[in-house]
Design an enzyme around this catalytic site. Structure first.
Site, PDB file in Angstrom:
ATOM      1  CB  SER A  56      -1.414 -12.249   0.852  1.00  0.00           C
ATOM      2  OG  SER A  56      -1.018 -11.486  -0.537  1.00  0.00           O
ATOM      3  CD  GLU A  95       4.543  -0.388 -15.009  1.00  0.00           C
ATOM      4  OE1 GLU A  95       4.616  -1.102 -13.908  1.00  0.00           O
ATOM      5  OE2 GLU A  95       3.971  -0.932 -15.944  1.00  0.00           O
ATOM      6  N   GLY A 139      -0.657  -5.704   6.436  1.00  0.00           N
ATOM      7  CA  GLY A 139      -1.676  -4.471   6.046  1.00  0.00           C
ATOM      8  C   GLY A 139      -0.993  -3.180   5.934  1.00  0.00           C
ATOM      9  CE1 TYR A 140       3.616  -3.144   6.532  1.00  0.00           C
ATOM     10  CE2 TYR A 140       5.265  -3.285   4.668  1.00  0.00           C
ATOM     11  CZ  TYR A 140       4.970  -3.347   5.916  1.00  0.00           C
ATOM     12  OH  TYR A 140       5.960  -3.721   6.725  1.00  0.00           O
ATOM     13  CB  SER A 141      -1.585  -2.383  -0.463  1.00  0.00           C
ATOM     14  OG  SER A 141      -0.213  -2.675  -0.712  1.00  0.00           O
ATOM     15  CD  GLU A 146       7.105  -7.526  -0.069  1.00  0.00           C
ATOM     16  OE1 GLU A 146       7.255  -6.602   0.703  1.00  0.00           O
ATOM     17  OE2 GLU A 146       5.921  -8.225  -0.320  1.00  0.00           O
TER      18      GLU A 146
HETATM   19  C1  LIG Z   1      -1.389 -11.034  -5.417  1.00  0.00           C
HETATM   20  C2  LIG Z   1      -0.798  -9.762  -4.693  1.00  0.00           C
HETATM   21  C3  LIG Z   1      -0.827  -9.680  -3.295  1.00  0.00           C
HETATM   22  C4  LIG Z   1      -0.652  -8.783  -2.509  1.00  0.00           C
HETATM   23  N1  LIG Z   1      -0.441  -8.891  -0.984  1.00  0.00           N
HETATM   24  C5  LIG Z   1      -0.213  -7.816  -0.311  1.00  0.00           C
HETATM   25  C6  LIG Z   1      -0.363  -8.098   1.006  1.00  0.00           C
HETATM   26  O1  LIG Z   1      -0.409  -8.947   1.762  1.00  0.00           O
HETATM   27  N2  LIG Z   1       0.010  -6.798   1.734  1.00  0.00           N
HETATM   28  C7  LIG Z   1      -0.115  -5.589   1.148  1.00  0.00           C
HETATM   29  O2  LIG Z   1      -0.233  -4.583   2.156  1.00  0.00           O
HETATM   30  N3  LIG Z   1      -0.251  -5.507  -0.063  1.00  0.00           N
HETATM   31  C8  LIG Z   1      -0.117  -6.467  -0.845  1.00  0.00           C
HETATM   32  N4  LIG Z   1      -0.303  -6.365  -2.405  1.00  0.00           N
HETATM   33  C9  LIG Z   1      -0.571  -4.928  -2.882  1.00  0.00           C
HETATM   34  C10 LIG Z   1       0.906  -4.399  -3.669  1.00  0.00           C
HETATM   35  O3  LIG Z   1       1.880  -4.273  -2.809  1.00  0.00           O
HETATM   36  C11 LIG Z   1       0.163  -3.344  -4.472  1.00  0.00           C
HETATM   37  O4  LIG Z   1      -0.592  -3.974  -5.384  1.00  0.00           O
HETATM   38  C12 LIG Z   1       1.524  -2.605  -5.296  1.00  0.00           C
HETATM   39  O5  LIG Z   1       2.157  -2.006  -4.423  1.00  0.00           O
HETATM   40  C13 LIG Z   1       0.928  -1.704  -6.504  1.00  0.00           C
HETATM   41  O6  LIG Z   1      -0.118  -0.821  -5.997  1.00  0.00           O
HETATM   42  P1  LIG Z   1      -1.407  -0.635  -6.568  1.00  0.00           P
HETATM   43  O7  LIG Z   1      -2.216  -2.002  -6.561  1.00  0.00           O
HETATM   44  O8  LIG Z   1      -2.252   0.396  -5.813  1.00  0.00           O
HETATM   45  O9  LIG Z   1      -1.038  -0.228  -8.005  1.00  0.00           O
HETATM   46  P2  LIG Z   1      -0.713   1.392  -8.294  1.00  0.00           P
HETATM   47  O10 LIG Z   1       0.380   1.805  -7.312  1.00  0.00           O
HETATM   48  O11 LIG Z   1      -1.820   2.293  -8.403  1.00  0.00           O
HETATM   49  O12 LIG Z   1      -0.140   1.055  -9.866  1.00  0.00           O
HETATM   50  C14 LIG Z   1      -0.882   1.219 -10.944  1.00  0.00           C
HETATM   51  C15 LIG Z   1       0.001   1.163 -12.158  1.00  0.00           C
HETATM   52  O13 LIG Z   1       0.662   2.406 -12.125  1.00  0.00           O
HETATM   53  C16 LIG Z   1       2.124   2.156 -12.262  1.00  0.00           C
HETATM   54  N5  LIG Z   1       2.715   3.098 -11.471  1.00  0.00           N
HETATM   55  C17 LIG Z   1       2.520   3.548 -10.095  1.00  0.00           C
HETATM   56  N6  LIG Z   1       3.489   4.549  -9.655  1.00  0.00           N
HETATM   57  C18 LIG Z   1       4.040   4.802 -10.641  1.00  0.00           C
HETATM   58  C19 LIG Z   1       5.438   5.692 -10.893  1.00  0.00           C
HETATM   59  N7  LIG Z   1       5.834   6.461  -9.946  1.00  0.00           N
HETATM   60  N8  LIG Z   1       6.008   5.621 -12.291  1.00  0.00           N
HETATM   61  C20 LIG Z   1       5.521   4.787 -13.004  1.00  0.00           C
HETATM   62  N9  LIG Z   1       4.578   4.135 -12.919  1.00  0.00           N
HETATM   63  C21 LIG Z   1       3.686   3.931 -11.836  1.00  0.00           C
HETATM   64  C22 LIG Z   1       2.461   0.721 -11.643  1.00  0.00           C
HETATM   65  O14 LIG Z   1       3.541   0.335 -12.088  1.00  0.00           O
HETATM   66  C23 LIG Z   1       1.158   0.198 -12.118  1.00  0.00           C
HETATM   67  O15 LIG Z   1       1.533  -0.546 -13.381  1.00  0.00           O
HETATM   68  C24 LIG Z   1      -0.523  -7.452  -2.986  1.00  0.00           C
HETATM   69  C25 LIG Z   1      -0.986  -7.287  -4.383  1.00  0.00           C
HETATM   70  C26 LIG Z   1      -1.110  -8.350  -5.118  1.00  0.00           C
HETATM   71  C27 LIG Z   1      -1.513  -8.236  -6.716  1.00  0.00           C
END
Ligand SMILES: Cc1cc2nc3c(=O)[nH]c(=O)nc-3n(C[C@H](O)[C@H](O)[C@H](O)COP(=O)(O)OP(=O)(O)OC[C@H]3O[C@@H](n4cnc5c(N)ncnc54)[C@H](O)[C@@H]3O)c2cc1C
Length: 390
Positions: free
Chosen positions: A156, A375, A120-122, A239
């Site tokens: 997940s 990115e 539970g991070y995101s 990871e």
């Molecule tokens: C299938 C799947 C499983 C997952 N499982 C887990 C889990 O079990 N537990 C958990 O905690 N999380 C989980 N995650 C979450 C995952 O870690 C996040 O989706 C990831 O960290 C990106 O965050 P976000 O989705 O909020 O996108 P955002 O951070 O909002 O990013 C959106 C877009 O903006 C770009 N962006 C963001 N910041 C920057 C920057 N500084 N410079 C340039 N571009 C940037 C990104 O590259 C992306 O293209 C999972 C995600 C997926 C898709």
């Protein structure tokens, strides 16, 4: 690609091969019986059931090159190693920062695969910028427990998890990273609601988790209040290295060639086509280069360094290569892949792998995002590798 292994590593390689031949999954065997036997045999080997664990916690305590041997040899097999969340992500945090009581309470059940964990991070609004997380943990007046409120997203396998390791905010003062606390709590309790999120490939793997007034005893806090960021961050690099899946891509590429050798194309087979072969060769060259990067990273680890910025290169290039192989799988299936949602059966006349190839391709898109978006990895590579080269 083959590297020069030391005599000990070569001996391990032969031992692992013999073990896999004897114990790895054979289609048609009773899965439950096979699992039990596999774990017993792996544990008897001195911790092969927990290959990434150090010796003092019951693992084999392998060197980085021995891990390389294990990953490479096992990549083509189905093994019951189970979800990485407890085994690979939480366990090292407990080993490094957990109390003796926490280690004794949680590690044996993780090892026995009795308890499923989720991460539970995101949160909505805290993904790449994880330090923006808002799930709040408030310490009770008598100091015995925290009360947690907030929402986690993309969690997940939360729908089948027994426990969650969770980043929570306990303070708003100072740097954002300083007020984060690492808590552990059960998923089956009032105040936890799990809502499924169905992804592009039609799979249910990720979820939204709402947490309302959940009481967490202070003994379930890992380490010191406010230091959770430090504990969580160290593990992200491991990871990323795991997500790169270099050995798995080597196996997937070999499987792709095999498939293309069986698909009719014009008067011959798809693999006879120079255009298709050129695309396969281009992936193969990049994959070979990535294997060398992985070996460089292992050499650095053997010399005492942790995974550094090369874990970002591995994650970025490793996931791009996985996706290129998946895309070529769809190309090999041709139009038959397009019917993947319509029927579970292979379409008459089409290759048997058509449905899987499309599902894998669609599911595989997520690798661009999880474990740190592409990115963001490019930013890390620029800041830590390219910028200093002038
Ligand atoms: C299938 C799947 C499983 C997952 N499982 C887990 C889990 O079990 N537990 C958990 O905690 N999380 C989980 N995650 C979450 C995952 O870690 C996040 O989706 C990831 O960290 C990106 O965050 P976000 O989705 O909020 O996108 P955002 O951070 O909002 O990013 C959106 C877009 O903006 C770009 N962006 C963001 N910041 C920057 C920057 N500084 N410079 C340039 N571009 C940037 C990104 O590259 C992306 O293209 C999972 C995600 C997926 C898709």
């Amino acid at each position: 690609m083959d590297i020069e292994l030391s005599a000990e590593d070569r001996a391990l390689q032969l031992e692992v091969r013999a073990f896999l031949r004897e114990h790895a999954f054979v289609p048609g065997s009773d899965p439950q019986k096979w699992r039990t036997q596999w774990f017993a045999a792996a544990a008897a080997k001195g911790g092969w059931d927990v290959p990434k664990w150090p010796k003092q916690f019951g693992g084999p305590g392998w060197t980085p090159s021995q891990h390389y041997v294990w990953d490479k040899e096992t990549a083509g097999y189905t093994l019951p190693l189970d979800s990485p969340f407890g085994l690979v992500m939480l366990a090292p945090i407990l080993m490094a920062y957990g109390s003796k009581e926490q280690q004794q309470r949680f590690l044996p059940d993780i090892r026995a695969r009795k308890v499923n964990w989720c991460q539970g991070y995101s949160e909505p609004g805290a993904g790449s910028d994880l330090a923006a997380l808002k799930t709040r943990a408030v310490l009770s007046a008598d100091g015995t427990h925290y009360v947690v409120n907030g929402t986690k997203i993309w969690t997940s396998y939360a729908h089948i998890a027994d426990w969650i390791f969770c980043l929570t905010r306990t303070s708003d003062t100072g740097k954002r990273q300083q007020g984060i606390t690492f808590l552990l709590f059960p998923m089956q309790q009032p105040g936890i609601e799990v809502k499924p999120i169905i992804t592009l490939g039609g799979r249910h793997a990720v979820n939204m988790v709402h947490i309302t007034d959940v009481k967490v005893p202070v003994e379930n806090r890992v380490g010191t209040e406010g230091e959770g960021w430090t504990y969580a961050k160290g593990l992200l690099q491991h990871e990323r290295t795991g997500i790169a899946g270099v050995s798995r891509s080597v196996v997937a590429l070999a499987a792709l060639k095999e498939k293309a050798r069986g698909v009719k194309y014009g008067k011959g087979k798809l693999f006879d086509d120079a255009g298709f072969r050129a695309k396969v060769a281009a992936v193969e060259v990049d994959l070979m280069a990535l294997e060398f990067t992985e070996l460089r990273s292992l050499a650095a680890a053997a010399a005492g360094g942790g995974p550094g910025p090369e874990s970002s290169i591995l994650k970025l290039k490793g996931t791009e290569i996985q996706q290129r192989i998946q895309k070529l799988g769809v190309e090999a299936a041709g139009l038959y892949a397009a019917a993947w949602r319509k029927t579970a059966e292979p379409i008459a006349g089409g290759p048997g792998f058509a449905r899987d190839s499309m599902e894998n391709y669609l599911g595989g898109r997520a690798a661009t995002i999880f474990g740190g978006a592409s990115e963001v990895q490019r930013d890390v590579i620029w800041k830590n590798v390219l910028k200093n080269r002038g």
